[in-house]
Design a protein around this motif. Structure first.
Motif, PDB file in Angstrom:
ATOM      1  N   GLY A 243     -14.065  -7.848  -8.144  1.00  0.00           N
ATOM      2  CA  GLY A 243     -14.556  -6.837  -7.211  1.00  0.00           C
ATOM      3  C   GLY A 243     -14.259  -7.155  -5.747  1.00  0.00           C
ATOM      4  N   HIS A 244     -14.510  -8.413  -5.327  1.00  0.00           N
ATOM      5  CA  HIS A 244     -14.261  -8.790  -3.930  1.00  0.00           C
ATOM      6  C   HIS A 244     -12.791  -8.603  -3.582  1.00  0.00           C
ATOM      7  N   ASP A 245     -11.920  -9.065  -4.442  1.00  0.00           N
ATOM      8  CA  ASP A 245     -10.485  -8.966  -4.197  1.00  0.00           C
ATOM      9  C   ASP A 245     -10.043  -7.508  -4.086  1.00  0.00           C
ATOM     10  N   LEU A 246     -10.573  -6.671  -4.972  1.00  0.00           N
ATOM     11  CA  LEU A 246     -10.165  -5.276  -4.978  1.00  0.00           C
ATOM     12  C   LEU A 246     -10.628  -4.535  -3.733  1.00  0.00           C
ATOM     13  N   ARG A 247     -11.829  -4.857  -3.251  1.00  0.00           N
ATOM     14  CA  ARG A 247     -12.305  -4.201  -2.028  1.00  0.00           C
ATOM     15  C   ARG A 247     -11.487  -4.629  -0.818  1.00  0.00           C
ATOM     16  N   ILE A 248     -11.127  -5.909  -0.758  1.00  0.00           N
ATOM     17  CA  ILE A 248     -10.295  -6.377   0.345  1.00  0.00           C
ATOM     18  C   ILE A 248      -8.937  -5.697   0.321  1.00  0.00           C
ATOM     19  N   GLU A 249      -8.404  -5.476  -0.874  1.00  0.00           N
ATOM     20  CA  GLU A 249      -7.091  -4.849  -1.017  1.00  0.00           C
ATOM     21  C   GLU A 249      -7.157  -3.322  -1.009  1.00  0.00           C
ATOM     22  N   GLY A 250      -8.348  -2.762  -1.080  1.00  0.00           N
ATOM     23  CA  GLY A 250      -8.472  -1.312  -1.078  1.00  0.00           C
ATOM     24  C   GLY A 250      -8.039  -0.660  -2.375  1.00  0.00           C
ATOM     25  N   VAL A 251      -8.285  -1.355  -3.491  1.00  0.00           N
ATOM     26  CA  VAL A 251      -7.878  -0.833  -4.800  1.00  0.00           C
ATOM     27  C   VAL A 251      -9.105  -0.307  -5.543  1.00  0.00           C
TER      28      VAL A 251
ATOM     29  N   THR B 288     -13.922 -16.670  -4.665  1.00  0.00           N
ATOM     30  CA  THR B 288     -14.510 -15.520  -5.330  1.00  0.00           C
ATOM     31  C   THR B 288     -14.612 -15.808  -6.823  1.00  0.00           C
ATOM     32  N   ALA B 289     -15.225 -14.893  -7.553  1.00  0.00           N
ATOM     33  CA  ALA B 289     -15.352 -15.079  -8.995  1.00  0.00           C
ATOM     34  C   ALA B 289     -13.998 -15.116  -9.682  1.00  0.00           C
ATOM     35  N   SER B 290     -12.970 -14.549  -9.046  1.00  0.00           N
ATOM     36  CA  SER B 290     -11.636 -14.557  -9.632  1.00  0.00           C
ATOM     37  C   SER B 290     -10.874 -15.831  -9.309  1.00  0.00           C
ATOM     38  N   GLY B 291     -11.464 -16.691  -8.443  1.00  0.00           N
ATOM     39  CA  GLY B 291     -10.814 -17.937  -8.066  1.00  0.00           C
ATOM     40  C   GLY B 291     -10.009 -17.862  -6.795  1.00  0.00           C
TER      41      GLY B 291
ATOM     42  N   GLU C 132      -4.513  -9.682 -13.193  1.00  0.00           N
ATOM     43  CA  GLU C 132      -3.827 -10.175 -12.000  1.00  0.00           C
ATOM     44  C   GLU C 132      -2.472  -9.468 -11.831  1.00  0.00           C
ATOM     45  N   GLU C 133      -1.789  -9.242 -12.945  1.00  0.00           N
ATOM     46  CA  GLU C 133      -0.501  -8.551 -12.914  1.00  0.00           C
ATOM     47  C   GLU C 133      -0.657  -7.129 -12.378  1.00  0.00           C
ATOM     48  N   LEU C 134      -1.708  -6.452 -12.798  1.00  0.00           N
ATOM     49  CA  LEU C 134      -1.952  -5.082 -12.334  1.00  0.00           C
ATOM     50  C   LEU C 134      -2.279  -5.041 -10.842  1.00  0.00           C
ATOM     51  N   ILE C 135      -3.106  -6.003 -10.396  1.00  0.00           N
ATOM     52  CA  ILE C 135      -3.460  -6.044  -8.976  1.00  0.00           C
ATOM     53  C   ILE C 135      -2.205  -6.270  -8.131  1.00  0.00           C
ATOM     54  N   ASP C 136      -1.363  -7.194  -8.547  1.00  0.00           N
ATOM     55  CA  ASP C 136      -0.113  -7.451  -7.816  1.00  0.00           C
ATOM     56  C   ASP C 136       0.757  -6.206  -7.788  1.00  0.00           C
ATOM     57  N   PHE C 137       0.812  -5.487  -8.903  1.00  0.00           N
ATOM     58  CA  PHE C 137       1.678  -4.306  -8.993  1.00  0.00           C
ATOM     59  C   PHE C 137       1.211  -3.200  -8.055  1.00  0.00           C
ATOM     60  N   VAL C 138      -0.069  -2.876  -8.072  1.00  0.00           N
ATOM     61  CA  VAL C 138      -0.534  -1.737  -7.266  1.00  0.00           C
ATOM     62  C   VAL C 138      -0.653  -2.068  -5.781  1.00  0.00           C
ATOM     63  N   THR C 139      -0.668  -3.339  -5.429  1.00  0.00           N
ATOM     64  CA  THR C 139      -0.733  -3.697  -4.003  1.00  0.00           C
ATOM     65  C   THR C 139       0.648  -3.957  -3.416  1.00  0.00           C
ATOM     66  N   ASP C 140       1.682  -3.994  -4.249  1.00  0.00           N
ATOM     67  CA  ASP C 140       3.048  -4.153  -3.774  1.00  0.00           C
ATOM     68  C   ASP C 140       3.677  -2.768  -3.676  1.00  0.00           C
ATOM     69  N   GLU C 141       3.533  -2.154  -2.515  1.00  0.00           N
ATOM     70  CA  GLU C 141       3.950  -0.764  -2.360  1.00  0.00           C
ATOM     71  C   GLU C 141       5.314  -0.636  -1.691  1.00  0.00           C
ATOM     72  N   GLN C 142       6.108  -1.683  -1.731  1.00  0.00           N
ATOM     73  CA  GLN C 142       7.441  -1.596  -1.151  1.00  0.00           C
ATOM     74  C   GLN C 142       8.363  -0.759  -2.030  1.00  0.00           C
TER      75      GLN C 142
ATOM     76  N   VAL D 293      -9.661   0.683   3.508  1.00  0.00           N
ATOM     77  CA  VAL D 293      -9.630   2.071   3.066  1.00  0.00           C
ATOM     78  C   VAL D 293      -8.833   2.146   1.768  1.00  0.00           C
ATOM     79  N   ALA D 294      -9.342   2.910   0.829  1.00  0.00           N
ATOM     80  CA  ALA D 294      -8.740   2.950  -0.502  1.00  0.00           C
ATOM     81  C   ALA D 294      -7.268   3.350  -0.445  1.00  0.00           C
ATOM     82  N   ARG D 295      -6.465   2.620  -1.191  1.00  0.00           N
ATOM     83  CA  ARG D 295      -5.049   2.943  -1.324  1.00  0.00           C
ATOM     84  C   ARG D 295      -4.883   4.183  -2.207  1.00  0.00           C
ATOM     85  N   GLY D 296      -3.684   4.723  -2.143  1.00  0.00           N
ATOM     86  CA  GLY D 296      -3.352   5.790  -3.071  1.00  0.00           C
ATOM     87  C   GLY D 296      -3.158   5.264  -4.474  1.00  0.00           C
ATOM     88  N   SER D 297      -2.792   3.997  -4.584  1.00  0.00           N
ATOM     89  CA  SER D 297      -2.588   3.379  -5.893  1.00  0.00           C
ATOM     90  C   SER D 297      -3.935   3.095  -6.561  1.00  0.00           C
ATOM     91  N   ARG D 298      -3.940   3.101  -7.881  1.00  0.00           N
ATOM     92  CA  ARG D 298      -5.164   2.922  -8.649  1.00  0.00           C
ATOM     93  C   ARG D 298      -4.908   2.026  -9.855  1.00  0.00           C
TER      94      ARG D 298
END
Length: 292
Positions: A143-151, A107-110, A282-292, A121-126
């Motif tokens: 964009g591709h990464d965020l859609r796959i992760e639902g962010v 992807t464009a993000s590598g 990248e730090e933000l994406i990791d944070f909002v997708t780690d919902e443990q 489906v969109a997560r509750g996290s934003r």
């Protein structure tokens, strides 16, 4: 009876005999180090490269003195005295194809592209960014990464009352909030706003920032033909100053919007952005997708 005179010399393919014969050229890959002789000039050299110039493939031959000349790729060469037609090296073609396929798989993000996958489906996290330009840049690269992760990425339209925005969002378990702030450097107004906002819900909110005056500055200046972004006097609005430096119209907001579109158009992938922005997103994406 035996024919004492032999067979008719005109029977069969008589054109293939004697001085009328035209030997065919054997195809040979123009691999590095292959030694051939150019028939017309007598130049003898080893293949050092094959490239396309002016729409024509040419082969570069280096003689024993180290001099290099270019010749059209194809027939017109001798190897060990026999005619050959040089062809583009298949190994190079395969390497180029493999490189193109590898690039297409990223992807464009590598990150590795997930083909034929439906958006989650969109997560509750934003993730929240300051404005439209920030959102458009994040979408283009991640964009591709965020859609796959639902962010979902939302716009704040400024961070002057970030603490109130966080309270309105009501972050909690499964509902994390990541915020990207422009010009977050010590001693600035932004740093004081973020310090106050971080106290609202520290376990479920991550506020990070980049040092640039505006997200425009996170695009590598080389993409616009500059070595560095220019210093704009405080007396002039920064974006208009950049446009003036580049010789672009800057009188109206429409001019500024067109300028941003032109800058955004130079961004092909993460490699065209400064590391200070890349790491924070990248730090933000990791944070909002780690919902443990």
């Amino acid at each position: 009876m035996n024919d004492r005179y032999g067979n008719d010399v005109l029977s069969g393919d008589w054109r293939s005999h004697g001085r009328l014969a035209r030997p065919t050229s054997r195809p040979v890959e123009a691999t590095h180090g292959t030694v051939v002789e150019d028939v017309e000039t007598g130049w003898v050299g080893a293949v050092v490269s094959v490239e396309k110039a002016g729409g024509v493939h040419v082969v570069h031959l280096e003689d024993r003195r180290g001099k290099v000349r270019a010749f059209p790729l194809g027939a017109g060469f001798l190897q060990d005295g026999r005619p050959v037609a040089l062809t583009a090296p298949r190994a190079a073609q395969r390497a180029a194809l493999a490189e193109a396929e590898q690039a297409a798989s990223r992807t464009a993000s590598g990150s590795v592209a997930v083909r034929d996958a439906k958006a989650r489906v969109a997560r509750g996290s934003r993730i929240f960014v300051e404005g439209r330009h920030d959102a458009e840049l994040v979408e283009k690269v991640w964009g591709h990464d965020l859609r796959i992760e639902g962010v979902v990425v939302e716009m704040l339209d400024g961070v002057d009352d970030l603490a109130a925005v966080i309270r309105d969002f009501s972050p909690g378990p499964g509902r994390r909030m990541g915020v990207l702030v422009d010009h977050l450097v010590p001693g600035t107004k932004e740093s004081r706003i973020v310090e106050k906002a971080n106290a609202v819900a520290p376990e479920h909110v991550l506020v990070v920032g980049h040092p640039y005056v505006d997200v425009w500055q996170s695009v590598r200046p080389q993409r616009l033909g500059m070595t560095t972004w220019p210093q704009i006097p405080r007396s002039m609005e920064w974006k208009r100053g950049i446009c003036a430096h580049l010789g672009w119209p800057h009188d109206s907001q429409a001019d500024i919007a067109r300028a941003w579109k032109q800058i955004l158009g130079t961004v092909r992938s993460y490699a065209d952005l400064e590391p200070a922005l890349l790491g924070r997103v990248e730090e933000l994406i990791d944070f909002v997708t780690d919902e443990q």
